[in-house]
Design a protein around this motif. Structure first.
Motif, PDB file in Angstrom:
ATOM      1  N   UNK A  11     -41.993 -15.275  31.120  1.00 39.37           N
ATOM      2  CA  UNK A  11     -42.977 -15.293  30.032  1.00 39.37           C
ATOM      3  C   UNK A  11     -44.191 -14.435  30.360  1.00 39.37           C
ATOM      4  N   UNK A  12     -44.597 -14.437  31.624  1.00 41.76           N
ATOM      5  CA  UNK A  12     -45.791 -13.682  32.027  1.00 41.76           C
ATOM      6  C   UNK A  12     -45.621 -12.176  31.811  1.00 41.76           C
ATOM      7  N   UNK A  13     -44.380 -11.691  31.780  1.00 49.73           N
ATOM      8  CA  UNK A  13     -44.143 -10.257  31.598  1.00 49.73           C
ATOM      9  C   UNK A  13     -44.183  -9.838  30.134  1.00 49.73           C
ATOM     10  N   UNK A  14     -44.142 -10.797  29.220  1.00 47.09           N
ATOM     11  CA  UNK A  14     -44.152 -10.461  27.787  1.00 47.09           C
ATOM     12  C   UNK A  14     -45.565 -10.086  27.337  1.00 47.09           C
ATOM     13  N   UNK A  36     -48.180 -19.328  19.988  1.00 42.90           N
ATOM     14  CA  UNK A  36     -47.632 -18.604  21.143  1.00 42.90           C
ATOM     15  C   UNK A  36     -46.121 -18.752  21.271  1.00 42.90           C
ATOM     16  N   UNK A  37     -45.594 -19.955  21.058  1.00 44.51           N
ATOM     17  CA  UNK A  37     -44.148 -20.168  21.198  1.00 44.51           C
ATOM     18  C   UNK A  37     -43.370 -19.342  20.178  1.00 44.51           C
ATOM     19  N   UNK A  38     -43.867 -19.299  18.936  1.00 45.92           N
ATOM     20  CA  UNK A  38     -43.214 -18.492  17.905  1.00 45.92           C
ATOM     21  C   UNK A  38     -43.268 -17.012  18.252  1.00 45.92           C
ATOM     22  N   UNK A  39     -44.447 -16.537  18.655  1.00 40.47           N
ATOM     23  CA  UNK A  39     -44.596 -15.113  18.962  1.00 40.47           C
ATOM     24  C   UNK A  39     -43.743 -14.716  20.164  1.00 40.47           C
ATOM     25  N   UNK A  40     -43.658 -15.590  21.161  1.00 40.73           N
ATOM     26  CA  UNK A  40     -42.801 -15.311  22.317  1.00 40.73           C
ATOM     27  C   UNK A  40     -41.341 -15.206  21.883  1.00 40.73           C
ATOM     28  N   UNK A  41     -40.905 -16.117  21.017  1.00 45.95           N
ATOM     29  CA  UNK A  41     -39.529 -16.081  20.522  1.00 45.95           C
ATOM     30  C   UNK A  41     -39.256 -14.797  19.743  1.00 45.95           C
ATOM     31  N   UNK A  42     -40.228 -14.355  18.941  1.00 43.65           N
ATOM     32  CA  UNK A  42     -40.057 -13.116  18.177  1.00 43.65           C
ATOM     33  C   UNK A  42     -39.972 -11.906  19.095  1.00 43.65           C
ATOM     34  N   UNK A  43     -40.811 -11.878  20.127  1.00 44.75           N
ATOM     35  CA  UNK A  43     -40.767 -10.778  21.093  1.00 44.75           C
ATOM     36  C   UNK A  43     -39.421 -10.742  21.808  1.00 44.75           C
ATOM     37  N   UNK A  44     -38.942 -11.904  22.235  1.00 48.45           N
ATOM     38  CA  UNK A  44     -37.657 -11.953  22.933  1.00 48.45           C
ATOM     39  C   UNK A  44     -36.519 -11.507  22.012  1.00 48.45           C
TER      40      UNK A  44
END
Length: 199
Positions: A11-14, A36-44
């Motif tokens: 996660x820290x690399x995103x 944050x959880x939604x945005x992380x999922x979208x990035x992944x």
């Protein structure tokens, strides 16, 4: 052939904060991290889609690739790029017996688009009938987002923003990636000839 991702992107690399700036979220408001959880999922999801379309690994991680036979007995194209190291090559027989090959018998032939596993002598290790070879390797432009080429990084932001904009729709209805994303990816796409055989 089968490719297994052995490690995931931490996660820290995103680039979460940069993605928030791209979306212009929270301007003039305190950021409580609620999205944050939604945005992380979208990035992944965007990273996965772009890696799938280009065959390029954006952020460094480990993979295991299993193959039943070499297409060329002296060299074998690897399934993704850029590959930074081959960490182990194993040959398994049909009974499950494992032989770990000496690193002196093979080498990584570096290439931006089509890296290869190459024999240091004449031939790659023979894969017995009914057996397989397993190649452990590290791939990716780097461990930090700053190592990702600018056009690929921008394509991730554009595609993740597209996902964000359409997140409440059951189906996008547009079919495929936005044109701007495709234009950024075009120079990174590898034309596959004969499934990686020598050309």
């Amino acid at each position: 052939m089968m490719l297994i991702e052995q490690t995931t992107v931490p996660t820290a690399a995103l680039p979460l904060e940069r993605f928030k700036e791209h979306l212009r979220l929270g301007t003039g408001f305190a950021d409580d991290g609620g999205q944050d959880a939604l945005l992380e999922a979208l990035l992944r999801a965007a990273i996965g889609a772009i890696e799938g379309r280009t065959g390029k690994v954006l952020l460094a991680r480990g993979f295991t690739w299993t193959v039943m036979a070499w297409r060329d007995t002296g060299r074998q194209a690897l399934p993704v790029a850029p590959v930074t190291a081959i960490t182990e090559l194993r040959v398994l027989d049909r009974q499950g017996g494992v032989t770990v090959m000496s690193p002196e018998t093979y080498q990584l032939v570096r290439d931006t688009h089509r890296p290869r596993l190459g024999a240091t002598a004449t031939l790659l290790p023979q894969i017995p009938l009914g057996g397989q070879a397993e190649v452990d390797f590290q791939a990716g432009f780097g461990a930090a987002w700053a190592a990702v080429p600018a056009d690929l990084a921008q394509a991730v932001f554009l595609l993740a923003a597209h996902y964000h904009e359409h997140r409440h729709e059951a189906a996008l209805g547009e079919g495929g990636m936005p044109f701007g994303v495709m234009a950024l990816l075009e120079r990174w796409r590898t034309v596959r000839v004969l499934g990686g055989a020598a050309t």
